[in-house]
Design an enzyme around this catalytic site. Structure first.
Site, PDB file in Angstrom:
ATOM      1  N   ARG A  81     -50.933 -78.680   4.831  1.00 38.88           N
ATOM      2  CA  ARG A  81     -51.827 -79.569   5.580  1.00 38.88           C
ATOM      3  C   ARG A  81     -52.296 -78.870   6.856  1.00 38.88           C
ATOM      4  NH1 ARG A  81     -49.419 -83.069   7.865  1.00 38.88           N
ATOM      5  NH2 ARG A  81     -47.289 -82.783   7.132  1.00 38.88           N
ATOM      6  N   TYR A 224     -55.652 -77.895  -1.054  1.00 40.37           N
ATOM      7  CA  TYR A 224     -54.212 -78.188  -0.961  1.00 40.37           C
ATOM      8  C   TYR A 224     -53.945 -79.701  -1.006  1.00 40.37           C
ATOM      9  CZ  TYR A 224     -49.626 -79.020   0.885  1.00 40.37           C
ATOM     10  OH  TYR A 224     -48.351 -79.502   1.036  1.00 40.37           O
ATOM     11  N   LYS A 233     -52.001 -88.834   1.686  1.00 37.86           N
ATOM     12  CA  LYS A 233     -51.877 -88.916   3.141  1.00 37.86           C
ATOM     13  C   LYS A 233     -53.092 -89.605   3.764  1.00 37.86           C
ATOM     14  CE  LYS A 233     -48.054 -86.739   2.875  1.00 37.86           C
ATOM     15  NZ  LYS A 233     -46.796 -87.421   3.176  1.00 37.86           N
ATOM     16  N   HIS A 253     -44.400 -93.559   6.148  1.00 32.13           N
ATOM     17  CA  HIS A 253     -44.038 -92.279   5.518  1.00 32.13           C
ATOM     18  C   HIS A 253     -42.571 -92.358   5.103  1.00 32.13           C
ATOM     19  CE1 HIS A 253     -44.074 -87.581   6.003  1.00 32.13           C
ATOM     20  NE2 HIS A 253     -44.273 -87.958   4.760  1.00 32.13           N
ATOM     21  N   SER A 275     -42.294 -84.492   7.056  1.00 24.97           N
ATOM     22  CA  SER A 275     -42.560 -83.678   5.871  1.00 24.97           C
ATOM     23  C   SER A 275     -41.548 -82.535   5.779  1.00 24.97           C
ATOM     24  CB  SER A 275     -43.967 -83.100   5.947  1.00 24.97           C
ATOM     25  OG  SER A 275     -44.890 -84.152   6.125  1.00 24.97           O
ATOM     26  N   CYS A 277     -38.316 -82.741   5.258  1.00 27.23           N
ATOM     27  CA  CYS A 277     -37.056 -83.032   5.941  1.00 27.23           C
ATOM     28  C   CYS A 277     -36.117 -83.878   5.095  1.00 27.23           C
ATOM     29  CB  CYS A 277     -37.328 -83.705   7.280  1.00 27.23           C
ATOM     30  SG  CYS A 277     -38.103 -82.596   8.468  1.00 27.23           S
ATOM     31  N   ASP A 300     -42.122 -90.761  -0.892  1.00 23.26           N
ATOM     32  CA  ASP A 300     -42.938 -90.286   0.235  1.00 23.26           C
ATOM     33  C   ASP A 300     -43.604 -91.407   1.042  1.00 23.26           C
ATOM     34  OD1 ASP A 300     -43.914 -87.959   1.682  1.00 23.26           O
ATOM     35  OD2 ASP A 300     -45.896 -88.388   0.858  1.00 23.26           O
ATOM     36  N   ARG A 392     -44.926 -76.273  -4.221  1.00 29.92           N
ATOM     37  CA  ARG A 392     -44.764 -77.679  -4.606  1.00 29.92           C
ATOM     38  C   ARG A 392     -44.739 -77.877  -6.115  1.00 29.92           C
ATOM     39  NH1 ARG A 392     -44.427 -81.863  -0.362  1.00 29.92           N
ATOM     40  NH2 ARG A 392     -44.501 -80.588   1.506  1.00 29.92           N
TER      41      ARG A 392
HETATM   42  P1  GDP Z   1     -39.507 -84.175   1.972  1.00 31.59           P
HETATM   43  O1  GDP Z   1     -40.650 -83.273   2.141  1.00 31.59           O
HETATM   44  O2  GDP Z   1     -39.227 -85.014   3.174  1.00 31.59           O
HETATM   45  O3  GDP Z   1     -39.583 -84.960   0.720  1.00 31.59           O
HETATM   46  O4  GDP Z   1     -38.217 -83.238   1.865  1.00 31.59           O
HETATM   47  P2  GDP Z   1     -37.453 -82.635   0.583  1.00 31.59           P
HETATM   48  O5  GDP Z   1     -36.472 -83.614   0.051  1.00 31.59           O
HETATM   49  O6  GDP Z   1     -38.429 -82.068  -0.377  1.00 31.59           O
HETATM   50  O7  GDP Z   1     -36.654 -81.476   1.285  1.00 31.59           O
HETATM   51  C1  GDP Z   1     -37.305 -80.486   2.049  1.00 31.59           C
HETATM   52  C2  GDP Z   1     -36.387 -79.316   2.239  1.00 31.59           C
HETATM   53  O8  GDP Z   1     -35.214 -79.745   2.928  1.00 31.59           O
HETATM   54  C3  GDP Z   1     -35.938 -78.710   0.925  1.00 31.59           C
HETATM   55  O9  GDP Z   1     -35.895 -77.320   1.046  1.00 31.59           O
HETATM   56  C4  GDP Z   1     -34.560 -79.284   0.748  1.00 31.59           C
HETATM   57  O10 GDP Z   1     -33.739 -78.417   0.000  1.00 31.59           O
HETATM   58  C5  GDP Z   1     -34.049 -79.442   2.178  1.00 31.59           C
HETATM   59  N1  GDP Z   1     -33.097 -80.577   2.300  1.00 31.59           N
HETATM   60  C6  GDP Z   1     -33.252 -81.830   1.798  1.00 31.59           C
HETATM   61  N2  GDP Z   1     -32.158 -82.587   2.035  1.00 31.59           N
HETATM   62  C7  GDP Z   1     -31.291 -81.809   2.706  1.00 31.59           C
HETATM   63  C8  GDP Z   1     -29.961 -82.022   3.246  1.00 31.59           C
HETATM   64  O11 GDP Z   1     -29.361 -83.095   3.134  1.00 31.59           O
HETATM   65  N3  GDP Z   1     -29.398 -80.965   3.901  1.00 31.59           N
HETATM   66  C9  GDP Z   1     -30.024 -79.761   4.029  1.00 31.59           C
HETATM   67  N4  GDP Z   1     -29.392 -78.789   4.674  1.00 31.59           N
HETATM   68  N5  GDP Z   1     -31.264 -79.527   3.538  1.00 31.59           N
HETATM   69  C10 GDP Z   1     -31.888 -80.526   2.885  1.00 31.59           C
HETATM   70  P1  PGA Z   2     -43.497 -84.384   1.987  1.00 32.47           P
HETATM   71  O1  PGA Z   2     -45.002 -84.674   1.527  1.00 32.47           O
HETATM   72  O2  PGA Z   2     -43.266 -85.428   3.026  1.00 32.47           O
HETATM   73  O3  PGA Z   2     -42.737 -84.583   0.723  1.00 32.47           O
HETATM   74  O4  PGA Z   2     -43.349 -83.006   2.541  1.00 32.47           O
HETATM   75  C1  PGA Z   2     -46.077 -83.930   1.855  1.00 32.47           C
HETATM   76  C2  PGA Z   2     -46.434 -83.970   3.317  1.00 32.47           C
HETATM   77  O5  PGA Z   2     -45.923 -84.855   4.047  1.00 32.47           O
HETATM   78  O6  PGA Z   2     -47.244 -83.140   3.724  1.00 32.47           O
HETATM   79 MN    MN Z   3     -44.969 -86.658   3.120  1.00 32.02          MN
HETATM   80 MN    MN Z   4     -41.200 -85.061  -0.606  1.00 30.86          MN
END
Ligand code: GDP
Ligand code: PGA
Ligand code: MN
Ligand code: MN
Length: 611
Positions: A81, A224, A233, A253, A275, A277, A300, A392
């Site tokens: 983004r 993207y 988004k 979110h 994002s 996290c 999400d 992704r």
């Molecule tokens: P989203 O973008 O908020 O959906 O986050 P994701 O679940 O896809 O996670 C983003 C990154 O954070 C990935 O590389 C995960 O492996 C990492 N991650 C997710 N949960 C945890 C956790 O509980 N601990 C740690 N250390 N890393 C995490």
């Molecule tokens: P994410 O979604 O929260 O899973 O990273 C895409 C974004 O927020 O850009």
């Molecule tokens: Mn998101």
């Molecule tokens: Mn995600």
């Protein structure tokens, strides 16, 4: 030139001339070779993916490992983004400020009209009618996206309910959001000369624009996901947050999960993390502690509205996952790993020599040789990443083994608790519970997190990201805080409990102290214990903290002192935090900023006491 089996006139245009007129206007502006109304069929998916493979946009993965799945490599300059190119074009700049980039809507419209003029020359213009949320659901909304990117069409097919079924439902008078997208790379120039297409057409001049008053989206120059799949988004967060403010609901979110305890008690949690996290991971949590079950509803975005019983109900407006690939593997997220068995589009991950995909964290042992996300030869000795950190997967939600049976329910689920979290190497404890809704809103408003690869710019920089909505609130952030306070007043006793969580505390060597992932079930257990009234909490200035012996650490080999360090209140750090929050609050317009948040800060500062 390949000829599509096209439908250049809308199949059901008699139903909604408003849509047909808008499509005609855009076709006149962008002058594509042809117009295709997308129907959402399997035959259409097959045709589009085949064309993209022939054209070089997609690589078909080895069907033995990954049936009906594809790899796309983006332009290296179009991987995330673009927050600095994202604009809220409200009439009054104060209605976008202070956290959004603002442009005057009439000037922006002129500029965009120029950019979009002939921007689809030589290309096919696709019309994608779609629904966010189950078609016809009380909390659902319609949109129509126009795009000249077949990658976007295929991705929207996975991420939204789109095609004929959606178009049929947008009867005259039904509100729908016009969402215009072009990669900004015409194939025919002004002199009529036709150029070869590239694998990932885009334009270095990118504009992701939102018109909150007229509820419109114009996106130019990027292919993207977050910039181009406009249902996600742009609509479901930025435009929907404005609708939600005006109509008394919430567009957030947040992931949504159903948790069932060993005693068969059922709870629904919604959680906002910035994002990259941990939302998708928590949404698909495979608990390590016995007897617990987690089912996935969304990963999400949550749209939430008080139901007839006065309780907050939430739906996931999407129908697929656009998940971060790196770090997703059998040991961290077995559920996601199984979800993407096939019918998946991968973007910016590595290609194995056997025709399957790979990324850091998928397996412990990397392949001896691969092609990296940018198309270069790669070996473990290369010293570079095989996959882009924001690589992704795009996949339909119903392939998820833990998807809840009723995840499609138009009425949604009753939310019992809301969690806020981010990447905080220090200060913020593993878990704390807000004493009141107001303190919970304070927790959300004061969230900060280290930046990630999900957006362009530096990674690992701590920044305020209130409610994980910094890049997604389509209006004035102080008004958004006030909306949260108002929703709490409306929900009263029915308001969900609010918690703060942080999986990302690090030790002196920068290693994560908390094991995270599946082990986060232990924190969920504590949260559920609080909801049920079974567990006590230590009242502190930053909320209720767990008693060390009540946090289930059975079977974890963890240093007890380290655990104490991440579950306790660090007063020194919090005095610094409170002072910093005071500065942060000072950046908002005082007349719009809710007094409740100032009172929470005063209380925090007072209870922490002097050094
Ligand atoms: P989203 O973008 O908020 O959906 O986050 P994701 O679940 O896809 O996670 C983003 C990154 O954070 C990935 O590389 C995960 O492996 C990492 N991650 C997710 N949960 C945890 C956790 O509980 N601990 C740690 N250390 N890393 C995490
Ligand atoms: P994410 O979604 O929260 O899973 O990273 C895409 C974004 O927020 O850009
Ligand atoms: Mn998101
Ligand atoms: Mn995600």
């Amino acid at each position: 030139m390949t000829m599509l089996a096209t439908r250049t006139t809308p199949p059901l245009n008699h139903r909604n001339p408003e849509i047909a007129d808008w499509v005609d206007d855009i076709a006149r502006l962008t002058t594509p070779d042809e117009v295709v109304w997308v129907d959402g069929s399997t035959a259409e998916w097959d045709r589009l993916t085949k064309e993209m493979v022939a054209q070089g946009t997609l690589i078909r993965l080895n069907p033995e490992w990954r049936p009906n799945s594809f790899l796309a490599r983006s332009d290296p300059a179009d991987v995330a983004r673009v927050e600095d190119r994202t604009f809220i074009c409200s009439v009054d700049p104060d209605d976008a400020g202070p956290t959004n980039n603002w442009r005057d809507p009439s000037i922006m419209r002129l500029e965009l009209s120029e950019l979009f003029s002939h921007s689809m020359r030589g290309r096919t213009m696709y019309v994608i009618p779609f629904s966010m949320g189950p078609i016809g659901g009380a909390l659902s909304q319609f949109g129509v996206q126009i795009t000249d990117s077949p990658y976007v069409v295929a991705s929207m097919a996975l991420m939204t309910r789109m095609g004929d079924a959606a178009l049929e439902a947008i009867t005259p008078g039904t509100p729908w959001v016009p969402a215009l997208h072009s990669v900004g790379a015409p194939l025919v120039d002004d002199d009529g000369v036709r150029h070869d297409d590239s694998a990932w057409p885009n334009n270095e001049n990118k504009y992701i624009c939102h018109f909150p008053e007229s509820r419109e989206i114009w996106s130019f120059g990027s292919g993207y996901g977050g910039n181009a799949l406009l249902g996600k988004k742009c609509f479901a967060l930025r435009i929907a947050s404005v609708m939600a403010r005006d109509e008394g609901w919430m567009a957030e979110h947040m992931l949504i999960v159903r948790v069932t305890s060993p005693e068969n008690r059922v709870f629904h949690l919604a959680a906002a993390f910035p994002s990259a996290c941990g939302k998708t991971n928590l949404a698909m949590l495979a608990p390590t502690i016995p007897g617990w079950k987690v089912e996935t509803i969304g990963d999400d975005i949550a749209w939430m509205r008080p139901g007839p019983d006065g309780r907050l109900r939430a739906i996931n407006p999407e129908r697929g996952f656009f998940g971060v690939a790196p770090g997703t593997g059998l040991s961290t997220n077995p559920v996601a790993t199984k979800t993407i068995w096939g019918n998946t589009i991968f973007t910016n991950v590595a290609l194995r020599d056997d025709g399957d995909v790979w990324w850091e964290g998928l397996t412990d042992t990397p392949p001896a040789h691969a092609t990296d996300w940018a198309g270069n030869d790669w070996t473990p000795a290369s010293g570079t990443r095989a996959a882009h950190p924001n690589g992704r997967f795009t996949v339909a939600a119903d392939q998820c083994p833990t998807i809840a049976d009723d995840w499609n329910s138009p009425d949604g689920v009753v939310i019992d608790a809301i969690l806020f979290g981010g990447r905080r190497p220090s200060t913020v404890p593993l878990v704390s519970q807000a004493r009141t809704w107001q303190q919970g809103v304070f927790m959300g408003a004061t969230m900060a997190s280290e930046t990630t690869a999900a957006a362009t710019g530096e990674v690992g920089v701590l920044r305020h990201d209130p409610f994980a909505m910094l890049p997604f609130t389509g209006y004035n952030m102080a008004d958004y805080f006030a909306h949260w306070i108002a929703m709490g007043e409306r929900l009263g006793e029915n308001a969900p409990a609010i918690f703060s969580v942080n999986w990302f505390r690090t030790d002196a060597d920068g290693r994560f102290i908390w094991p995270g992932f599946s082990e986060n079930a232990r924190v969920i257990e504590w949260i559920v214990g609080r909801l049920e009234g079974d567990l006590a909490a230590r009242a502190t200035p930053i909320g209720g903290l767990p008693l060390a012996h009540e946090l289930n650490l059975d079977g974890l080999s963890l240093d007890v002192d380290e655990i104490r360090g991440i579950i306790d209140l660090d007063k020194t750090a919090w005095r610094r935090e409170a002072a910093e929050i005071a500065d942060y609050f000072g950046t908002f317009d005082e007349t719009r900023f809710p007094i409740e948040l100032r009172r929470e800060l005063e209380r925090l500062t007072r209870e922490l006491g002097p050094e």
